[in-house]
Scaffold this motif. Structure first.
Motif, mmCIF file in Angstrom:
data_model
loop_
_atom_site.group_PDB
_atom_site.id
_atom_site.type_symbol
_atom_site.label_atom_id
_atom_site.label_comp_id
_atom_site.label_asym_id
_atom_site.label_seq_id
_atom_site.Cartn_x
_atom_site.Cartn_y
_atom_site.Cartn_z
ATOM 1 N N LYS A 85 0.872 -1.179 0.000
ATOM 2 C CA LYS A 85 0.000 0.000 0.000
ATOM 3 C C LYS A 85 0.900 1.215 0.000
ATOM 4 O O LYS A 85 1.914 1.249 0.705
ATOM 5 C CB LYS A 85 -0.906 0.013 1.217
ATOM 6 C CG LYS A 85 -1.754 1.309 1.267
ATOM 7 C CD LYS A 85 -2.815 1.228 2.305
ATOM 8 C CE LYS A 85 -4.031 0.895 1.694
ATOM 9 N NZ LYS A 85 -5.226 0.818 1.542
ATOM 10 N N GLU A 86 0.516 2.210 -0.795
ATOM 11 C CA GLU A 86 1.239 3.475 -0.800
ATOM 12 C C GLU A 86 0.293 4.577 -0.350
ATOM 13 O O GLU A 86 -0.810 4.698 -0.865
ATOM 14 C CB GLU A 86 1.762 3.816 -2.193
ATOM 15 C CG GLU A 86 2.522 5.132 -2.180
ATOM 16 C CD GLU A 86 2.697 5.781 -3.533
ATOM 17 O OE1 GLU A 86 3.744 6.405 -3.746
ATOM 18 O OE2 GLU A 86 1.774 5.693 -4.367
ATOM 19 N N SER A 110 -4.191 7.265 -1.415
ATOM 20 C CA SER A 110 -3.807 5.901 -1.068
ATOM 21 C C SER A 110 -4.014 5.021 -2.284
ATOM 22 O O SER A 110 -4.966 5.210 -3.037
ATOM 23 C CB SER A 110 -4.643 5.352 0.093
ATOM 24 O OG SER A 110 -4.271 5.982 1.287
ATOM 25 N N ARG A 111 -3.121 4.050 -2.416
ATOM 26 C CA ARG A 111 -3.252 3.143 -3.557
ATOM 27 C C ARG A 111 -2.767 1.769 -3.113
ATOM 28 O O ARG A 111 -1.744 1.649 -2.446
ATOM 29 C CB ARG A 111 -2.498 3.749 -4.732
ATOM 30 C CG ARG A 111 -1.523 3.036 -5.413
ATOM 31 C CD ARG A 111 -0.774 3.787 -6.536
ATOM 32 N NE ARG A 111 -1.492 4.748 -7.332
ATOM 33 C CZ ARG A 111 -1.186 6.046 -7.389
ATOM 34 N NH1 ARG A 111 -0.217 6.554 -6.690
ATOM 35 N NH2 ARG A 111 -1.853 6.846 -8.167
ATOM 36 N N ASP A 112 -3.553 0.751 -3.469
ATOM 37 C CA ASP A 112 -3.180 -0.638 -3.234
ATOM 38 C C ASP A 112 -2.443 -1.132 -4.466
ATOM 39 O O ASP A 112 -2.905 -0.926 -5.604
ATOM 40 C CB ASP A 112 -4.424 -1.501 -3.001
ATOM 41 C CG ASP A 112 -5.126 -1.143 -1.699
ATOM 42 O OD1 ASP A 112 -4.425 -0.969 -0.680
ATOM 43 O OD2 ASP A 112 -6.368 -1.034 -1.699
ATOM 44 N N GLY A 118 2.285 -1.168 -10.177
ATOM 45 C CA GLY A 118 3.286 -0.223 -9.728
ATOM 46 C C GLY A 118 2.886 1.196 -10.060
ATOM 47 O O GLY A 118 1.764 1.456 -10.483
ATOM 48 N N ARG A 119 3.838 2.076 -9.888
ATOM 49 C CA ARG A 119 3.581 3.485 -10.181
ATOM 50 C C ARG A 119 4.897 4.207 -10.394
ATOM 51 O O ARG A 119 5.945 3.797 -9.917
ATOM 52 C CB ARG A 119 2.779 4.136 -9.088
ATOM 53 C CG ARG A 119 3.554 4.238 -7.809
ATOM 54 C CD ARG A 119 3.260 5.362 -6.875
ATOM 55 N NE ARG A 119 2.205 6.251 -7.056
ATOM 56 C CZ ARG A 119 2.353 7.548 -7.351
ATOM 57 N NH1 ARG A 119 3.537 8.068 -7.548
ATOM 58 N NH2 ARG A 119 1.339 8.348 -7.439
ATOM 59 N N ALA A 120 4.803 5.281 -11.128
ATOM 60 C CA ALA A 120 5.929 6.186 -11.343
ATOM 61 C C ALA A 120 5.655 7.457 -10.547
ATOM 62 O O ALA A 120 4.506 7.757 -10.210
ATOM 63 C CB ALA A 120 6.074 6.500 -12.821
ATOM 64 N N VAL A 129 5.378 3.575 2.041
ATOM 65 C CA VAL A 129 5.004 2.305 1.434
ATOM 66 C C VAL A 129 4.948 1.277 2.550
ATOM 67 O O VAL A 129 5.842 1.220 3.402
ATOM 68 C CB VAL A 129 6.016 1.893 0.342
ATOM 69 C CG1 VAL A 129 5.627 0.565 -0.282
ATOM 70 C CG2 VAL A 129 6.115 2.983 -0.727
ATOM 71 N N LEU A 130 3.885 0.456 2.539
ATOM 72 C CA LEU A 130 3.624 -0.479 3.626
ATOM 73 C C LEU A 130 3.258 -1.862 3.098
ATOM 74 O O LEU A 130 2.571 -1.977 2.084
ATOM 75 C CB LEU A 130 2.431 0.004 4.464
ATOM 76 C CG LEU A 130 2.453 1.432 4.967
ATOM 77 C CD1 LEU A 130 1.059 1.881 5.353
ATOM 78 C CD2 LEU A 130 3.390 1.533 6.145
#
Length: 173
Positions: A85-86, A110-112, A118-120, A129-130
């Motif tokens: 999670k971010e 928040s994003r799972d 992924g992400r840039a 990040v968790l």
């Protein structure tokens, strides 16, 4: 150049970093080579594209980075195994000269990120990040350009973000 061709020394783009982390995340032998520790994060330094800095990182259940940025580096990361999670801030922070900021409403994101996602991100991107799983490790691949010159670490209480420390490469290599 007249009279011949030159080898490109162009910096990688954020899209190239994203392609790299996605490709590395699909490399089953690479992912399996990372030793996993039940107590703390583990990592292996990778050769990123175009002089970028890259890392394969293992996340035991319940671990995270804490709030931080990557200073002047942009980057990308992808979950290779498990889920992450971010939490991020949709605001550009001042680069220097502050210790405490009050965040406005609506800046939290928040994003799972399940396996393969992924992400840039751009310069001065503040996030944490968790691995929220209670039982499963997660593994991710990260790439940054230019190579990390510093990481600023923050604490957060409600809407207040506080700069706690600035780390340089010798602190995490």
């Amino acid at each position: 150049m007249a009279g011949g061709s030159a080898i490109s020394t162009a910096a990688p783009t954020v899209a190239e970093l994203m392609d790299f982390v996605r490709g590395a995340a699909r490399d089953e032998a690479l992912i399996a080579s990372l030793p996993l520790d039940p107590e703390g994060r583990t990592w292996i330094r990778l050769d990123g594209p175009g002089g970028s800095e890259a890392w394969l990182i293992g996340w035991p259940p319940g671990t995270g980075t804490g709030w931080h940025d990557h200073a002047d580096s942009f980057g990308a990361f992808t979950t290779a195994a498990g889920a992450l999670k971010e939490h991020s801030l949709a605001v550009r922070l001042p680069t220097d000269g502050w210790k405490t900021l009050e965040l406005t409403d609506g800046v939290d994101r928040s994003r799972d990120l399940a396996t393969g996602q992924g992400r840039a991100f751009g310069q001065n991107h503040v996030h944490e990040v968790l691995n929220e799983s209670e039982v499963a490790h997660a593994v991710s691949v990260h790439a940054y350009y230019p190579p990390l010159s510093r990481i600023r670490r923050f604490s957060r209480t409600g809407a207040v973000l506080r700069l706690e420390q600035t780390e340089s490469p010798e602190d995490w290599q």
